[in-house]
Scaffold this motif. Structure first.
Motif, PDB file in Angstrom:
ATOM      1  N   PHE A  65       0.812  -1.216   0.000  1.00  0.00           N
ATOM      2  CA  PHE A  65       0.000   0.000   0.000  1.00  0.00           C
ATOM      3  C   PHE A  65       0.848   1.269   0.000  1.00  0.00           C
ATOM      4  N   ASP A  66       2.148   1.146   0.258  1.00  0.00           N
ATOM      5  CA  ASP A  66       3.001   2.326   0.209  1.00  0.00           C
ATOM      6  C   ASP A  66       4.464   1.906   0.229  1.00  0.00           C
ATOM      7  N   SER A  67       5.312   2.754  -0.361  1.00  0.00           N
ATOM      8  CA  SER A  67       6.745   2.494  -0.368  1.00  0.00           C
ATOM      9  C   SER A  67       7.487   3.788  -0.675  1.00  0.00           C
ATOM     10  N   SER A  68       8.644   3.935  -0.056  1.00  0.00           N
ATOM     11  CA  SER A  68       9.481   5.115  -0.304  1.00  0.00           C
ATOM     12  C   SER A  68      10.562   4.825  -1.341  1.00  0.00           C
ATOM     13  N   LYS A  69      10.605   3.623  -1.838  1.00  0.00           N
ATOM     14  CA  LYS A  69      11.702   3.209  -2.702  1.00  0.00           C
ATOM     15  C   LYS A  69      11.820   4.069  -3.955  1.00  0.00           C
ATOM     16  N   GLU A  70      10.693   4.416  -4.569  1.00  0.00           N
ATOM     17  CA  GLU A  70      10.746   5.211  -5.785  1.00  0.00           C
ATOM     18  C   GLU A  70      10.754   6.702  -5.498  1.00  0.00           C
ATOM     19  N   ARG A  71      10.101   7.128  -4.416  1.00  0.00           N
ATOM     20  CA  ARG A  71      10.018   8.551  -4.087  1.00  0.00           C
ATOM     21  C   ARG A  71      11.306   9.082  -3.482  1.00  0.00           C
ATOM     22  N   GLY A  72      12.048   8.199  -2.830  1.00  0.00           N
ATOM     23  CA  GLY A  72      13.213   8.635  -2.077  1.00  0.00           C
ATOM     24  C   GLY A  72      12.921   8.521  -0.591  1.00  0.00           C
ATOM     25  N   PRO A  73      13.954   8.650   0.271  1.00  0.00           N
ATOM     26  CA  PRO A  73      13.780   8.454   1.714  1.00  0.00           C
ATOM     27  C   PRO A  73      12.699   9.348   2.312  1.00  0.00           C
ATOM     28  N   ALA A  74      12.006   8.800   3.297  1.00  0.00           N
ATOM     29  CA  ALA A  74      10.987   9.557   4.035  1.00  0.00           C
ATOM     30  C   ALA A  74      11.614  10.095   5.316  1.00  0.00           C
ATOM     31  N   GLN A  75      11.239  11.289   5.694  1.00  0.00           N
ATOM     32  CA  GLN A  75      11.780  11.914   6.903  1.00  0.00           C
ATOM     33  C   GLN A  75      10.633  12.505   7.717  1.00  0.00           C
ATOM     34  N   PHE A  76      10.631  12.248   9.025  1.00  0.00           N
ATOM     35  CA  PHE A  76       9.532  12.722   9.864  1.00  0.00           C
ATOM     36  C   PHE A  76       9.903  12.624  11.340  1.00  0.00           C
ATOM     37  N   PRO A  77       9.222  13.396  12.188  1.00  0.00           N
ATOM     38  CA  PRO A  77       9.398  13.266  13.636  1.00  0.00           C
ATOM     39  C   PRO A  77       8.830  11.919  14.084  1.00  0.00           C
ATOM     40  N   LEU A  78       9.572  11.171  14.837  1.00  0.00           N
ATOM     41  CA  LEU A  78       9.181   9.817  15.197  1.00  0.00           C
ATOM     42  C   LEU A  78       7.960   9.774  16.105  1.00  0.00           C
ATOM     43  N   ASN A  79       7.697  10.856  16.834  1.00  0.00           N
ATOM     44  CA  ASN A  79       6.543  10.857  17.733  1.00  0.00           C
ATOM     45  C   ASN A  79       5.266  11.353  17.049  1.00  0.00           C
ATOM     46  N   GLN A  80       5.321  11.485  15.720  1.00  0.00           N
ATOM     47  CA  GLN A  80       4.142  11.950  14.990  1.00  0.00           C
ATOM     48  C   GLN A  80       3.644  10.925  13.984  1.00  0.00           C
ATOM     49  N   VAL A  81       3.943   9.661  14.240  1.00  0.00           N
ATOM     50  CA  VAL A  81       3.504   8.588  13.356  1.00  0.00           C
ATOM     51  C   VAL A  81       2.737   7.558  14.173  1.00  0.00           C
ATOM     52  N   ILE A  82       2.308   6.475  13.548  1.00  0.00           N
ATOM     53  CA  ILE A  82       1.550   5.456  14.271  1.00  0.00           C
ATOM     54  C   ILE A  82       2.397   4.863  15.400  1.00  0.00           C
ATOM     55  N   LYS A  83       1.722   4.376  16.424  1.00  0.00           N
ATOM     56  CA  LYS A  83       2.392   3.883  17.630  1.00  0.00           C
ATOM     57  C   LYS A  83       3.402   2.784  17.328  1.00  0.00           C
ATOM     58  N   GLY A  84       3.054   1.899  16.415  1.00  0.00           N
ATOM     59  CA  GLY A  84       3.965   0.807  16.087  1.00  0.00           C
ATOM     60  C   GLY A  84       5.289   1.297  15.530  1.00  0.00           C
ATOM     61  N   TRP A  85       5.233   2.377  14.757  1.00  0.00           N
ATOM     62  CA  TRP A  85       6.468   2.977  14.234  1.00  0.00           C
ATOM     63  C   TRP A  85       7.247   3.678  15.343  1.00  0.00           C
ATOM     64  N   THR A  86       6.554   4.445  16.151  1.00  0.00           N
ATOM     65  CA  THR A  86       7.235   5.177  17.221  1.00  0.00           C
ATOM     66  C   THR A  86       7.998   4.227  18.125  1.00  0.00           C
ATOM     67  N   GLU A  87       7.356   3.124  18.491  1.00  0.00           N
ATOM     68  CA  GLU A  87       8.015   2.140  19.352  1.00  0.00           C
ATOM     69  C   GLU A  87       9.100   1.379  18.601  1.00  0.00           C
ATOM     70  N   GLY A  88       8.769   0.885  17.426  1.00  0.00           N
ATOM     71  CA  GLY A  88       9.675  -0.002  16.713  1.00  0.00           C
ATOM     72  C   GLY A  88      10.958   0.640  16.236  1.00  0.00           C
ATOM     73  N   VAL A  89      10.871   1.833  15.657  1.00  0.00           N
ATOM     74  CA  VAL A  89      12.070   2.459  15.097  1.00  0.00           C
ATOM     75  C   VAL A  89      13.053   2.832  16.194  1.00  0.00           C
ATOM     76  N   GLN A  90      12.577   3.043  17.423  1.00  0.00           N
ATOM     77  CA  GLN A  90      13.499   3.324  18.534  1.00  0.00           C
ATOM     78  C   GLN A  90      14.361   2.114  18.874  1.00  0.00           C
ATOM     79  N   LEU A  91      13.975   0.936  18.410  1.00  0.00           N
ATOM     80  CA  LEU A  91      14.767  -0.270  18.638  1.00  0.00           C
ATOM     81  C   LEU A  91      15.890  -0.404  17.614  1.00  0.00           C
TER      82      LEU A  91
END
Length: 252
Positions: A172-198
């Motif tokens: 349903f989505d991918s950054s591969k063609e658009r280029g890297p995505a950049q965002f504040p980690l505390n402004q995304v879904i909970k699973g991302w906020t928790e997971g990317v900190q690992l």
């Protein structure tokens, strides 16, 4: 859902005149050699597509509509011989629209419940796979490529590459063609906020995110309500930016 009450009477009339001649065995040859002819024909095609899609939408809801009766109603109206009064027509259409909304709600609720059951079963099976770790919140992750770089905090801005899929593999989505995505980690879904900190910079993780850590009961278009989401994520960097780009749609 768009209902017949929203159809342009002019468009439907043109469709009837150009595309419906029930008494003729074959339509007369049509020459589209003027702008007016092309415009008229295009309007008729547009109305025909709308009628066709409306019939199919209602069929999905268990509300069959008869195309021949629809066209007869148009013809009768144009001839000034409608068999229902304007008040009766409005009453029927309001009732149809209300019934369609109720049917949509019922189907959406049933689908959401199926998604919950399917998601639970998927998470249970996935948790048994070698290399999969389950956190206290229920987030599941697998280290695809380890790294020794720094790890972000929830308040950090991160830069990632990612691909998001449903449990059936639908992307349903991918950054591969658009280029890297950049965002504040505390402004995304909970699973991302928790997971990317690992993750350490340079690492690649696979996250399987329960629906309550993703979009929950919200239907996000290509992402049905109560969906378990799977993300392949590569952490490219951590850093504060003077102007922070908006979070990517798939991770808001």
């Amino acid at each position: 859902m768009r209902l017949m009450t929203k159809v342009s009477l002019i468009a439907v009339a043109v469709f009837t005149l150009t595309a419906c001649n029930k008494e003729a065995e074959q339509p007369k040859p049509l020459t589209l050699d003027t702008d007016a002819a092309k415009q008229s024909y295009s309007l008729g095609v547009s109305a025909g597509r709308f009628i066709d899609s409306t019939i199919k939408e209602h069929e999905k809801l268990g509300l069959p509509l008869a195309s021949d009766v629809i066209l007869r109603g148009i013809q009768d109206q144009l001839a000034g011989k409608a068999q229902l009064t304007e008040e009766e027509v409005q009453k029927v259409m309001v009732a149809l629209e209300q019934t369609a909304r109720e049917k949509q709600t019922e189907l959406a609720k049933a689908q959401a419940e199926q998604n919950i059951a399917a998601g639970k079963a998927y998470l249970e099976q996935n948790a048994k796979k070698p290399g999969v770790t389950v956190t206290e919140s229920g987030l599941q992750y697998e280290v695809v490529q380890a790294a020794d770089g720094p790890k972000p905090k929830a308040t950090d801005v991160v830069r990632v590459h990612y691909t998001g899929t449903l449990t059936d593999g639908t992307e349903f989505d991918s950054s591969k063609e658009r280029g890297p995505a950049q965002f504040p980690l505390n402004q995304v879904i909970k699973g991302w906020t928790e997971g990317v900190q690992l993750m350490s910079v340079g690492s690649k993780f696979k996250f399987t995110i329960p629906s309550d850590l993703a979009y929950g009961e919200r239907d996000m278009g290509t992402i049905p309500a109560n969906s378990v989401l799977v993300f392949d994520v590569e952490l490219l960097g951590i850093g504060e930016e003077a102007e922070q780009p908006k979070a990517e749609e798939a991770t808001k």
